[in-house]
Design a protein around this motif. Sequence first.
Motif, PDB file in Angstrom:
ATOM      1  N   UNK A  51       0.846  -1.194   0.000  1.00 40.13           N
ATOM      2  CA  UNK A  51       0.000   0.000   0.000  1.00 40.13           C
ATOM      3  C   UNK A  51       0.883   1.246   0.000  1.00 40.13           C
ATOM      4  N   UNK A  52       0.764   2.054  -1.023  1.00 39.91           N
ATOM      5  CA  UNK A  52       1.547   3.280  -1.122  1.00 39.91           C
ATOM      6  C   UNK A  52       1.257   4.211   0.050  1.00 39.91           C
ATOM      7  N   UNK A  53       2.318   4.699   0.693  1.00 40.18           N
ATOM      8  CA  UNK A  53       2.163   5.646   1.780  1.00 40.18           C
ATOM      9  C   UNK A  53       1.810   5.046   3.112  1.00 40.18           C
ATOM     10  N   UNK A  54       1.880   3.730   3.239  1.00 44.06           N
ATOM     11  CA  UNK A  54       1.486   3.066   4.485  1.00 44.06           C
ATOM     12  C   UNK A  54       2.282   3.633   5.669  1.00 44.06           C
ATOM     13  N   UNK A  55       1.598   4.008   6.770  1.00 50.12           N
ATOM     14  CA  UNK A  55       2.271   4.666   7.902  1.00 50.12           C
ATOM     15  C   UNK A  55       3.036   3.703   8.796  1.00 50.12           C
ATOM     16  N   UNK A  56       4.143   3.183   8.308  1.00 54.17           N
ATOM     17  CA  UNK A  56       4.958   2.255   9.086  1.00 54.17           C
ATOM     18  C   UNK A  56       6.252   2.932   9.490  1.00 54.17           C
ATOM     19  N   UNK A  57       6.977   2.292  10.393  1.00 55.92           N
ATOM     20  CA  UNK A  57       8.287   2.757  10.822  1.00 55.92           C
ATOM     21  C   UNK A  57       9.285   1.621  10.648  1.00 55.92           C
ATOM     22  N   UNK A  58      10.561   1.973  10.647  1.00 53.40           N
ATOM     23  CA  UNK A  58      11.594   0.957  10.445  1.00 53.40           C
ATOM     24  C   UNK A  58      11.474  -0.171  11.467  1.00 53.40           C
ATOM     25  N   UNK A  59      11.077   0.181  12.691  1.00 48.76           N
ATOM     26  CA  UNK A  59      10.981  -0.831  13.746  1.00 48.76           C
ATOM     27  C   UNK A  59       9.914  -1.871  13.441  1.00 48.76           C
ATOM     28  N   UNK A  60       8.937  -1.534  12.626  1.00 51.16           N
ATOM     29  CA  UNK A  60       7.882  -2.488  12.298  1.00 51.16           C
ATOM     30  C   UNK A  60       8.423  -3.673  11.509  1.00 51.16           C
ATOM     31  N   UNK A  61       9.508  -3.464  10.794  1.00 51.34           N
ATOM     32  CA  UNK A  61      10.059  -4.509   9.945  1.00 51.34           C
ATOM     33  C   UNK A  61      11.432  -4.939  10.438  1.00 51.34           C
ATOM     34  N   UNK A  62      11.529  -5.143  11.741  1.00 53.28           N
ATOM     35  CA  UNK A  62      12.789  -5.533  12.352  1.00 53.28           C
ATOM     36  C   UNK A  62      13.018  -7.019  12.274  1.00 53.28           C
ATOM     37  N   UNK A  63      13.187  -7.669  13.430  1.00 53.69           N
ATOM     38  CA  UNK A  63      13.533  -9.085  13.467  1.00 53.69           C
ATOM     39  C   UNK A  63      12.464  -9.960  12.826  1.00 53.69           C
ATOM     40  N   UNK A  64      11.204  -9.522  12.858  1.00 53.46           N
ATOM     41  CA  UNK A  64      10.133 -10.324  12.300  1.00 53.46           C
ATOM     42  C   UNK A  64       9.727  -9.837  10.911  1.00 53.46           C
ATOM     43  N   UNK A  65      10.586  -9.086  10.276  1.00 57.00           N
ATOM     44  CA  UNK A  65      10.234  -8.497   8.997  1.00 57.00           C
ATOM     45  C   UNK A  65       9.813  -9.507   7.954  1.00 57.00           C
ATOM     46  N   UNK A  66      10.537 -10.611   7.820  1.00 58.72           N
ATOM     47  CA  UNK A  66      10.216 -11.611   6.804  1.00 58.72           C
ATOM     48  C   UNK A  66       8.855 -12.241   7.076  1.00 58.72           C
ATOM     49  N   UNK A  67       8.599 -12.540   8.336  1.00 55.91           N
ATOM     50  CA  UNK A  67       7.320 -13.152   8.683  1.00 55.91           C
ATOM     51  C   UNK A  67       6.168 -12.189   8.405  1.00 55.91           C
ATOM     52  N   UNK A  68       6.382 -10.911   8.729  1.00 53.23           N
ATOM     53  CA  UNK A  68       5.330  -9.930   8.499  1.00 53.23           C
ATOM     54  C   UNK A  68       5.079  -9.733   7.006  1.00 53.23           C
ATOM     55  N   UNK A  69       6.132  -9.767   6.206  1.00 48.64           N
ATOM     56  CA  UNK A  69       5.959  -9.631   4.763  1.00 48.64           C
ATOM     57  C   UNK A  69       5.142 -10.788   4.215  1.00 48.64           C
ATOM     58  N   UNK A  70       5.394 -12.007   4.740  1.00 49.32           N
ATOM     59  CA  UNK A  70       4.653 -13.183   4.286  1.00 49.32           C
ATOM     60  C   UNK A  70       3.190 -13.100   4.694  1.00 49.32           C
ATOM     61  N   UNK A  71       2.928 -12.418   5.809  1.00 47.43           N
ATOM     62  CA  UNK A  71       1.569 -12.326   6.309  1.00 47.43           C
ATOM     63  C   UNK A  71       0.816 -11.114   5.757  1.00 47.43           C
ATOM     64  N   UNK A  72       1.509 -10.243   5.022  1.00 45.21           N
ATOM     65  CA  UNK A  72       0.906  -8.995   4.559  1.00 45.21           C
ATOM     66  C   UNK A  72      -0.330  -9.230   3.690  1.00 45.21           C
TER      67      UNK A  72
END
Length: 240
Positions: free
Chosen positions: A44-65
């Motif tokens: 989603x363009x412009x999604x209000x996230x921060x770098x910390x949101x995609x830290x150690x669990x970044x790969x898992x969160x991307x798979x769940x997006x």
Amino acid sequence: MTRYALPQHVFVCRSHEHIVFLDLKQDRYLALDAAKAGGLATLVQGWPSQAADNGAQGAAEAANAEAVAQFLIKRGLLTADGTAGKDATPVRIDPPTAERVPDGLGSNLSIGAGILGNFLSATLFAAIQFRLRSLENVVRRVRCRNDAKRSTQASVDFSRLESLLAAFARLRPFLFTSRNACLFESFALLEFLSRYGIYPAWVFGVQTRPFAAHCWLQVDGVVLNDTVEHVSGYTPIMVV
């Protein structure tokens, strides 16, 4: 690559550890854990996230997006139609730095027939609008008017504005109370000021510790019907 967008009636912001949605069509809010929804930044363009949101669990969160996106689509908060949607960039407005809330309203305040008539008509109009129209329609009407009027609006005369705010505050207790009624009060004041060619921003904000929603009027960084201390605790999610 982005694949989804916000419907035109949906607004979003980040408040602390949550992503908050405002759905005008349904007149409701929804909050998601920001870290769990961090993968949506790739969809989603412009999604209000921060770098910390995609830290150690970044790969898992991307798979769940994708699953999170489908969850939001079912609730009408995302759309796969890019031509009908908009990006999710949070709204921006000048931080509140001053307030014009009248304190002592002396008994010598003069309220003429014109001001009284405008107050009554604005308040009655606000009551009818909220009874007969949805919040989405009310906001759409205000947005269209403000977009048209602000382009030709002269700079605000704050001395005149303060007199109008004082008159409104003096008359308000005779028809309604502002306690727990920020939506109606802000809309009634908005309509009252429009009768004098003044079109403030109508700001909707949220907080999540605990969850609360609020709205107020603002001209540049000046709050008109609240205090800077109070509204600073809210993150703007929609500005009309």
